[in-house]
Design a protein around this motif. Structure first.
Motif, PDB file in Angstrom:
ATOM      1  N   ASP A   1      68.575  38.827  71.317  1.00 42.30           N
ATOM      2  CA  ASP A   1      68.510  39.898  70.324  1.00 42.30           C
ATOM      3  C   ASP A   1      69.888  40.433  69.950  1.00 42.30           C
ATOM      4  OD1 ASP A   1      65.677  39.962  70.062  1.00 42.30           O
ATOM      5  OD2 ASP A   1      65.568  40.949  72.015  1.00 42.30           O
ATOM      6  N   ARG A   2      70.883  39.583  70.044  1.00 43.77           N
ATOM      7  CA  ARG A   2      72.256  39.972  69.694  1.00 43.77           C
ATOM      8  C   ARG A   2      72.919  38.834  68.928  1.00 43.77           C
ATOM      9  NH1 ARG A   2      74.037  44.611  71.908  1.00 43.77           N
ATOM     10  NH2 ARG A   2      72.820  45.459  73.602  1.00 43.77           N
ATOM     11  N   TRP A  18      66.677  43.397  62.676  1.00 46.51           N
ATOM     12  CA  TRP A  18      68.111  43.360  62.928  1.00 46.51           C
ATOM     13  C   TRP A  18      68.759  44.631  62.398  1.00 46.51           C
ATOM     14  CZ3 TRP A  18      70.493  40.208  66.094  1.00 46.51           C
ATOM     15  CH2 TRP A  18      69.923  38.953  66.369  1.00 46.51           C
ATOM     16  N   HIS A  65      72.363  50.663  62.974  1.00 49.21           N
ATOM     17  CA  HIS A  65      71.745  51.109  64.223  1.00 49.21           C
ATOM     18  C   HIS A  65      71.968  52.612  64.415  1.00 49.21           C
ATOM     19  CE1 HIS A  65      70.787  51.437  68.494  1.00 49.21           C
ATOM     20  NE2 HIS A  65      70.051  50.349  68.277  1.00 49.21           N
ATOM     21  N   GLN A 114      74.546  33.476  67.356  1.00 48.73           N
ATOM     22  CA  GLN A 114      73.575  34.190  68.186  1.00 48.73           C
ATOM     23  C   GLN A 114      74.185  34.283  69.584  1.00 48.73           C
ATOM     24  OE1 GLN A 114      70.549  34.729  66.485  1.00 48.73           O
ATOM     25  NE2 GLN A 114      69.672  35.962  68.106  1.00 48.73           N
ATOM     26  N   THR A 115      74.401  35.502  70.087  1.00 46.94           N
ATOM     27  CA  THR A 115      75.061  35.691  71.385  1.00 46.94           C
ATOM     28  C   THR A 115      74.074  36.086  72.471  1.00 46.94           C
ATOM     29  OG1 THR A 115      75.589  37.983  70.825  1.00 46.94           O
ATOM     30  CG2 THR A 115      77.260  36.294  70.317  1.00 46.94           C
ATOM     31  N   ARG A 131      78.928  43.131  64.876  1.00 47.83           N
ATOM     32  CA  ARG A 131      77.914  42.936  65.912  1.00 47.83           C
ATOM     33  C   ARG A 131      76.571  43.468  65.412  1.00 47.83           C
ATOM     34  NH1 ARG A 131      82.628  43.612  68.565  1.00 47.83           N
ATOM     35  NH2 ARG A 131      82.669  45.870  68.333  1.00 47.83           N
ATOM     36  N   LEU A 137      75.414  47.010  64.189  1.00 48.24           N
ATOM     37  CA  LEU A 137      75.805  47.890  65.288  1.00 48.24           C
ATOM     38  C   LEU A 137      77.223  48.424  65.059  1.00 48.24           C
ATOM     39  CD1 LEU A 137      74.845  49.068  67.997  1.00 48.24           C
ATOM     40  CD2 LEU A 137      75.817  47.042  69.096  1.00 48.24           C
ATOM     41  N   ILE A 157      72.241  43.855  66.460  1.00 50.14           N
ATOM     42  CA  ILE A 157      71.261  43.927  67.535  1.00 50.14           C
ATOM     43  C   ILE A 157      69.865  43.935  66.891  1.00 50.14           C
ATOM     44  CG2 ILE A 157      71.334  46.460  67.614  1.00 50.14           C
ATOM     45  CD1 ILE A 157      71.000  46.210  70.682  1.00 50.14           C
TER      46      ILE A 157
END
Length: 127
Positions: free
Chosen positions: A86-87, A119, A54, A82-83, A111, A122, A113
């Motif tokens: 889009d995370r 994807w 990212h 999957q949290t 992590r 991060l 994003i």
């Protein structure tokens, strides 16, 4: 390389696993991106690593040529969760050896994003 085992230890051939992602296909999950990034370290694909990192947290440059050289020994995915829409997080253990030294374990919860359908790595917490 296409018929060879994928470096990410998925049990699949490179051409049906990380190879297409390295050639520009989009990873469907954060785990797939994580695996492709590990394989990119093994294969010294610096541009791919930077492109999938990212922009907010990306390093300015990567020096993949180490002395002694890094020999990647294997990847184990411990958890993919999957949290949010889009995370996601991926917990993994990567093993490597520098030169003829002892094997080292990198245990990280990373992590990810998703932006614009892609994807990105991060950041992560090393354990």
């Amino acid at each position: 390389m296409i018929g060879d085992a994928c470096p990410c230890d998925s049990g699949r051939h490179y051409g049906g696993c990380c190879g297409p992602l390295h050639d520009g296909f989009v990873a469907e999950t954060a785990e797939a991106l994580m695996r492709s990034r590990y394989s990119a370290y093994v294969l010294l694909l610096k541009d791919y690593l930077l492109a999938t990192w990212h922009p907010r947290t990306r390093a300015d440059d990567l020096n993949l040529a180490t002395t002694p050289p890094t020999r990647w020994l294997g990847l184990q995915i411990r958890q993919h969760q999957q949290t949010g829409e889009d995370r996601a997080i991926v917990e993994f253990v990567a093993r490597y050896r520098l030169g003829g030294g002892s094997a080292v374990r990198l245990h990280e919860t990373s992590r990810f994003i998703r932006e614009g359908g892609r994807w990105f790595y991060l950041d992560g917490d090393v354990r």
